[in-house]
Design a protein around this motif. Structure first.
Motif, PDB file in Angstrom:
ATOM      1  N   LEU A   1       0.812  -1.207   0.000  1.00 49.99           N
ATOM      2  CA  LEU A   1       0.000   0.000   0.000  1.00 49.99           C
ATOM      3  C   LEU A   1       0.851   1.265   0.000  1.00 49.99           C
ATOM      4  CD1 LEU A   1      -2.875  -0.925   2.448  1.00 49.99           C
ATOM      5  CD2 LEU A   1      -3.060  -0.443   0.031  1.00 49.99           C
TER       6      LEU A   1
ATOM      7  N   ASN B   1      -1.581   4.997   5.110  1.00 48.64           N
ATOM      8  CA  ASN B   1      -2.633   4.014   4.834  1.00 48.64           C
ATOM      9  C   ASN B   1      -2.248   2.612   5.275  1.00 48.64           C
ATOM     10  OD1 ASN B   1      -3.830   6.151   3.660  1.00 48.64           O
ATOM     11  ND2 ASN B   1      -3.654   5.423   1.542  1.00 48.64           N
TER      12      ASN B   1
ATOM     13  N   TYR C   1     -12.236  11.013   8.248  1.00 41.59           N
ATOM     14  CA  TYR C   1     -11.086  10.727   7.401  1.00 41.59           C
ATOM     15  C   TYR C   1     -10.859   9.243   7.150  1.00 41.59           C
ATOM     16  CZ  TYR C   1      -6.389  10.456   5.595  1.00 41.59           C
ATOM     17  OH  TYR C   1      -5.320  10.154   4.814  1.00 41.59           O
ATOM     18  N   THR C   2     -10.877   8.448   8.220  1.00 38.25           N
ATOM     19  CA  THR C   2     -10.468   7.053   8.049  1.00 38.25           C
ATOM     20  C   THR C   2     -11.317   6.260   7.045  1.00 38.25           C
ATOM     21  OG1 THR C   2      -9.950   7.213  10.392  1.00 38.25           O
ATOM     22  CG2 THR C   2      -9.522   5.126   9.355  1.00 38.25           C
TER      23      THR C   2
ATOM     24  N   GLU D   1     -10.522  -1.126  14.906  1.00 40.83           N
ATOM     25  CA  GLU D   1     -10.888  -0.005  14.051  1.00 40.83           C
ATOM     26  C   GLU D   1     -10.007   1.188  14.363  1.00 40.83           C
ATOM     27  OE1 GLU D   1     -15.128   0.308  13.364  1.00 40.83           O
ATOM     28  OE2 GLU D   1     -14.916   2.488  13.545  1.00 40.83           O
ATOM     29  N   VAL D   2      -9.478   1.794  13.317  1.00 37.55           N
ATOM     30  CA  VAL D   2      -8.555   2.910  13.499  1.00 37.55           C
ATOM     31  C   VAL D   2      -9.294   4.236  13.384  1.00 37.55           C
ATOM     32  CG1 VAL D   2      -6.623   4.131  12.428  1.00 37.55           C
ATOM     33  CG2 VAL D   2      -6.578   1.655  12.622  1.00 37.55           C
ATOM     34  N   PHE D   3      -8.942   5.166  14.239  1.00 39.30           N
ATOM     35  CA  PHE D   3      -9.462   6.524  14.137  1.00 39.30           C
ATOM     36  C   PHE D   3      -8.254   7.384  13.825  1.00 39.30           C
ATOM     37  CE2 PHE D   3     -13.009   9.274  15.983  1.00 39.30           C
ATOM     38  CZ  PHE D   3     -12.612  10.384  15.276  1.00 39.30           C
ATOM     39  N   PHE D   4      -8.050   7.612  12.530  1.00 42.25           N
ATOM     40  CA  PHE D   4      -6.790   8.227  12.097  1.00 42.25           C
ATOM     41  C   PHE D   4      -6.562   9.607  12.711  1.00 42.25           C
ATOM     42  CE2 PHE D   4      -3.343   7.869   9.132  1.00 42.25           C
ATOM     43  CZ  PHE D   4      -2.939   9.167   8.930  1.00 42.25           C
TER      44      PHE D   4
ATOM     45  N   PHE E   1      -9.022  -0.309   0.456  1.00 45.91           N
ATOM     46  CA  PHE E   1      -8.364  -1.586   0.704  1.00 45.91           C
ATOM     47  C   PHE E   1      -9.050  -2.669  -0.113  1.00 45.91           C
ATOM     48  CE2 PHE E   1      -5.877   0.544   3.420  1.00 45.91           C
ATOM     49  CZ  PHE E   1      -6.298   0.747   4.727  1.00 45.91           C
TER      50      PHE E   1
ATOM     51  N   ASP F   1     -15.901  10.170  12.461  1.00 42.70           N
ATOM     52  CA  ASP F   1     -14.556  10.109  11.888  1.00 42.70           C
ATOM     53  C   ASP F   1     -14.701  10.362  10.407  1.00 42.70           C
ATOM     54  OD1 ASP F   1     -11.993   9.631  11.106  1.00 42.70           O
ATOM     55  OD2 ASP F   1     -11.974   7.525  11.703  1.00 42.70           O
TER      56      ASP F   1
ATOM     57  N   VAL G   1      -3.082   2.042   8.843  1.00 40.47           N
ATOM     58  CA  VAL G   1      -4.506   1.792   9.051  1.00 40.47           C
ATOM     59  C   VAL G   1      -4.822   0.345   8.673  1.00 40.47           C
ATOM     60  CG1 VAL G   1      -6.825   2.423   8.328  1.00 40.47           C
ATOM     61  CG2 VAL G   1      -5.095   4.191   8.564  1.00 40.47           C
ATOM     62  N   TRP G   2      -4.302  -0.064   7.525  1.00 42.10           N
ATOM     63  CA  TRP G   2      -4.594  -1.417   7.046  1.00 42.10           C
ATOM     64  C   TRP G   2      -4.109  -2.462   8.041  1.00 42.10           C
ATOM     65  CZ3 TRP G   2      -1.821  -5.754   5.817  1.00 42.10           C
ATOM     66  CH2 TRP G   2      -2.527  -6.745   5.115  1.00 42.10           C
TER      67      TRP G   2
ATOM     68  N   VAL H   1      -9.957   6.197   3.627  1.00 42.02           N
ATOM     69  CA  VAL H   1      -8.797   5.333   3.422  1.00 42.02           C
ATOM     70  C   VAL H   1      -9.235   3.882   3.349  1.00 42.02           C
ATOM     71  CG1 VAL H   1      -6.758   4.428   4.606  1.00 42.02           C
ATOM     72  CG2 VAL H   1      -7.140   6.872   4.512  1.00 42.02           C
ATOM     73  N   ARG H   2     -10.208   3.546   4.198  1.00 40.91           N
ATOM     74  CA  ARG H   2     -10.630   2.154   4.306  1.00 40.91           C
ATOM     75  C   ARG H   2     -11.222   1.604   3.023  1.00 40.91           C
ATOM     76  NH1 ARG H   2     -13.745   2.743   9.092  1.00 40.91           N
ATOM     77  NH2 ARG H   2     -11.922   2.911  10.412  1.00 40.91           N
TER      78      ARG H   2
ATOM     79  N   LYS I   1     -17.742  -4.003   8.833  1.00 42.71           N
ATOM     80  CA  LYS I   1     -17.251  -2.608   8.926  1.00 42.71           C
ATOM     81  C   LYS I   1     -18.190  -1.622   8.260  1.00 42.71           C
ATOM     82  CE  LYS I   1     -12.539  -3.949   9.352  1.00 42.71           C
ATOM     83  NZ  LYS I   1     -11.613  -4.676   8.586  1.00 42.71           N
TER      84      LYS I   1
ATOM     85  N   GLU J   1      -6.019  -2.601  11.284  1.00 43.69           N
ATOM     86  CA  GLU J   1      -7.372  -3.143  11.159  1.00 43.69           C
ATOM     87  C   GLU J   1      -7.346  -4.613  10.797  1.00 43.69           C
ATOM     88  OE1 GLU J   1      -9.914  -0.577   8.882  1.00 43.69           O
ATOM     89  OE2 GLU J   1     -10.013   0.823  10.563  1.00 43.69           O
TER      90      GLU J   1
END
Lengths: 836, 64
Positions: free
Chosen positions: A79, A129, B35-36, A149-152, B43, B33, A132-133, B39-40, B64, A136
């Motif tokens: 990524l 990214n 922003y995330t 779960e990510v909260f960027f 994937f 949220d 985050v990947w 990005v998600r 999700k 998660e």
């Protein structure tokens, strides 16, 4: 944002052609360009581990690569390029046993019911990214993790896991092993701040907007109908629909205005929201009357539009920088746990569980969490965090060490004298300055105007009513309500939020992050600036270094650089940075490295013994040591006993300071206040000259008292600092600015976070704030103009919904346009970046 | 002109439907949220050799 674990010196970019040409230099020493680590991207200097055609800079990075490949998580590297966090220096195992201690665990977990647990871990290393990947997909590394779960924006990851299969300490260990070491400082034990959600505001805006649009549609027919008017039946229907649509706006969307107005009334103060609430009420009830008496469709469209625009203004001002924390107390600096030695056994315990007389083991680079006495023979403590003194202080056995000092040197044992909460440092934080939340006595622009606005409006309304009463009583009520309706606080109430919203945004684009709009107003009023020295005016890593001695070869330089690379002493790091300026060539292998605090370092390279350190250390007898200027530190170098020479190291000041001080001097007084000693006095007197004062050897309390004294004299003080020792002064000044070289690290509690590169522009930022304040005043003037026009209709009782529906949007939009253009143009004129 | 009543009723119903959807979206946490999720969505689902792992992945992605 990467590489918080191991500090690499600033890289100076060198043109690629130069590097490839210079693969061998004049002395024939090959300076091969090092490969880049496949995991973290750093150059493989000290080590170069090759595997599968990839290079790794250290065993740590290679281990993470293995861990991820074995679990099939290759996508991490696909990524983004080199997404990893550098694992150099993390061979020291982090210990997390204290997390399983129930008193700690339940405070950290968000949820626990025996079968399921949820925890929110703060992982500031998240930067791309891939991060985050990976986070998660944590469940693929350990199947006790159910979901993550990510909260960027907040740099957090929420993890749902099975506590029976995985302990909290193991989970933290897992995160740490893949490079995302969780930030577990003492502050986590206190309940986390519930960030105020903006959701209610969104709801109110949504409903107001929806109502506004539809009410407008139902009101248009009457405006456009011409002389014969709209059909009777429809007028009534539209009126009723308008009431139905306006009801939720009146009862829900406007609640905040009523609350604020009521609070203000209870405090016997005038406030803009009082005028707004009166206007809203007048509009609503008069419209009700007109609709039920068949007069028309009422003022509901203007009413809904007013509420909508006011709420949008509030939203605009609510810009937040989620990754930055403006509010920290001492607990955010202290580690959560420390190693305690009891009956010969070592265990990791939460810092809050330490008792007096406990024996603790502190490792190199760690913070001492409580006032303690030294048990070993000697230790060197770096108090720069606490006092600003940049040289490590030597302590002897039995001496008292204050909490907040950082241990430099080998692991050392201490005996706790006071519990964490009673240490000198925490008592400082409990000082009255820190309890002050709102700075009293500051008058904000919008407050000033609203003090007069509301009573003025009511006054005019009463006058108009009184005027009409004898002649035409019906007109009296008409005029009274009309004045309340049209005296549009709309434009007035929009000026400040929109201007300050833009100011906040533009300052942010120039790396000056302010906590909220009010800070900009205080910056505009500032007339005194106080600077801290170490770390604020000086670089923390870079320094001015020159060499004195016999000629030194390229090879020798490489040798010194390789040896010094292993040391974390501030002087070593500065020397390393200096020697790496022309690029980061591969390091030579170093063996038998040993550090002797207070003396120097010794290592073996290519069979030769290298010593770097004090004059005595390399063998110069004390009397023969050359004289040195007070602000210079001397580092001597010898190879196999033969002294090569010395490096003179002086702290380097950030660029652009001279212009900054001369510009500042035109409008404000400025001072220097430093915890360090006065050895730099002569160097600084050029800049600070006679128009200011310099103070040295200041303790944190001295700094606080100085700021208080200035404030009591009526000055509006801006304090610029960077460390824990400045925290008190930062809080008690009108505007506290903390300098950050890396916004991923901590910053003390302050109103403004300024990135170090932007420090020379401080004067421009203050100037910009002043201009913004002027823009607010001018837009007040514009809205007063509209008010006069509107009032002329109102007092003559000739106000109609149509006129209202025209004046209100026109005045609001023109104010919004003016403030937007005004702030952006001012920014450009000052040379600030306005657009991304 | 009586058709107006029908038109008004229809448009108000539609508009109210959207407001309800908006309220639901907010209460559902979609604005927490911003922003995330951007990005998600980029994937990819990965092809898995083991079928059981694939099913577990699909399940996790749907959650999700």
């Amino acid at each position: 944002m990467k590489n918080n674990l191991y500090q690499t010196p600033a890289k100076i970019p060198v043109a690629d052609e130069l590097l490839s040409e210079a693969s061998t230099n004049l002395n024939g020493v090959s300076k091969k360009e090092p490969a880049a680590c496949h995991h973290c991207g750093d150059p493989c200097l000290a080590e170069d581990i090759e595997e599968d055609d990839y290079h790794f800079c250290c065993a740590g990075c290679q281990t993470v690569y293995h861990l991820l490949s074995d679990s099939g998580l290759h996508t991490y590297y696909k990524l983004e390029d080199t997404p990893g966090i550098s694992m150099k220096g993390s061979d020291r195992k982090k210990r997390y046993e204290h997390l399983d201690d129930p008193s700690v665990m339940y405070k950290i977990l968000d949820f626990y019911d025996g079968k399921n647990a949820k925890v929110t871990m703060r992982t500031p290393q998240i930067h791309c990214n891939s991060c985050v990947w990976l986070l998660e997909n944590l469940h693929r590394l350990n199947d006790a993790v159910k979901k993550s779960e990510v909260f960027f924006g907040k740099r957090e990851v929420e993890i749902f896991y099975d506590p029976n299969k995985l302990k909290l300490s193991e989970l933290a260990g897992l995160l740490s092993r893949i490079g995302y070491e969780p930030d577990l400082s003492l502050g986590r034990l206190d309940q986390k701040e519930e960030k105020k959600s903006l959701n209610p505001l969104y709801l109110k805006i949504g409903i107001a907007g929806f109502a506004f649009g539809n009410i407008m549609l139902f009101s248009l027919p009457e405006y456009l109908a011409g002389s014969e008017g709209v059909d009777r039946q429809f007028i009534h229907l539209f009126g009723l629909l308008n009431i139905a649509l306006a009801l939720p706006v009146f009862l829900y969307s406007s609640i905040d205005f009523y609350r604020s107005a009521w609070l203000s009334v209870q405090q016997k103060q005038w406030n803009m929201d009082i005028a707004i609430s009166l206007g809203i009420a007048a509009m609503f009830f008069r419209s009700l009357y007109e609709i039920f008496s068949g007069y028309g469709v009422g003022y509901m469209d203007s009413f809904a539009m007013l509420v909508f625009l006011l709420l949008v203004g509030r939203l605009f001002q609510h810009k937040t920088y989620e990754t930055l924390s403006f509010d920290r107390d001492y607990k955010a600096y202290f580690p959560l746990s420390v190693i305690r030695s009891k009956n010969g056994e070592e265990e990791s315990v939460p810092v809050t569980n330490l008792e007096v007389d406990d024996e603790v083991v502190i490792r190199s680079g760690e913070l001492i969490p409580a006032d303690a006495t030294l048990l070993d023979d000697e230790a060197h403590i770096d108090y720069s965090f606490v006092s600003g003194e940049s040289d490590p202080v030597k302590a002897s056995k039995g001496g008292l060490i204050y909490a907040g000092g950082r241990l430099y040197g080998a692991s050392t044992r201490f005996k706790v004298e006071k519990p964490v909460s009673q240490s000198y440092l925490t008592r400082l934080w409990n000082n009255a300055a820190f309890q002050k939340t709102e700075k009293e006595g500051v008058r904000y622009a919008s407050q000033k105007v609203s003090r007069y606005f509301s009573p003025a409006v009511i006054g005019i309304a009463i006058l108009a009513a009184v005027y009409w009463l004898p002649a035409n009583p019906a007109n009296a009520i008409n005029a009274f309500t009309a004045v309340l309706i049209i005296a549009c606080p709309c434009a007035l109430a929009l000026s400040a939020p929109f201007t300050l919203g833009w100011t906040t945004s533009i300052l942010g684009k120039n790396k000056c992050y302010i906590k909220n709009g009010e800070v900009a107003e205080r910056m505009a009023q500032a007339d005194t600036v106080v600077f801290d020295k170490t770390g604020t005016l000086t670089w923390t890593e870079k320094a001015e270094v020159d060499f004195e001695g016999s000629s030194i070869s390229e090879r020798d330089l490489q040798v010194i650089r390789s040896v010094v690379h292993n040391s974390t002493h501030p002087l070593s790091r500065k020397l390393y940075a200096h020697l790496s300026v022309s690029g980061e060539g591969k390091l030579l292998p170093v063996s038998n490295y040993e550090e002797f605090p207070g003396k120097g370092i010794e290592a073996e390279v290519d069979g030769k013994i290298i010593r770097v350190g004090s004059g005595k250390w390399v063998g110069i007898p004390e009397q023969q040591e050359p004289q040195k200027a007070p602000e210079t530190s001397q580092v001597f170098v010898s190879v196999d006993g033969q002294i090569l020479g010395q490096y003179n190291i002086r702290s380097a000041y950030r660029p652009g300071l001279k212009e900054l001080f001369s510009d500042l001097g035109k409008r404000a007084k400025y001072y220097l206040i430093s915890g360090d000693n006065d050895r730099e006095k002569d160097r600084l007197s050029d800049w600070f000259g006679t128009a200011s004062e310099m103070r040295f050897n200041q303790t944190p309390e001295d700094k606080l008292k100085f700021i208080d004294a200035l404030s009591n004299d009526g000055a509006h003080v801006v304090m610029v600092g960077d460390g824990l020792n400045d925290a008190g002064a930062l809080k008690s000044s009108d505007v506290g600015i903390s300098i950050a070289e890396d916004t991923g690290n901590f910053t003390p509690a302050s109103d403004v976070i300024l990135e170090a590169d932007s420090l020379p522009q401080l004067e421009k930022f203050m100037s910009f704030s002043r201009k913004s304040l002027n823009i607010i005043y001018i837009s007040f003037a514009i809205s007063v103009l509209y008010n006069i026009i509107g009032l002329s209709y109102a007092v003559t009782a000739t106000l109609s919904p149509l006129i209202c529906a025209i004046i209100m949007p026109v005045s609001s939009i023109s104010v919004i346009l003016f403030t937007t253009l005004g702030t952006n143009l001012s920014a450009q004129k000052l040379g600030l970046r306005a657009w991304k | 002109m009586e058709v107006m009543y029908l038109l008004i009723a229809a448009s108000l119903t539609l508009a109210t439907g959207f407001v309800i959807a908006f309220i639901w979206a907010i209460k559902n946490g979609q604005y927490d949220d911003k922003y995330t999720p951007s990005v998600r969505i980029l994937f990819d689902d990965e092809k898995q050799e083991k079928k059981s792992e694939k099913d577990q992945n699909d399940e996790n992605n749907n959650e999700k």
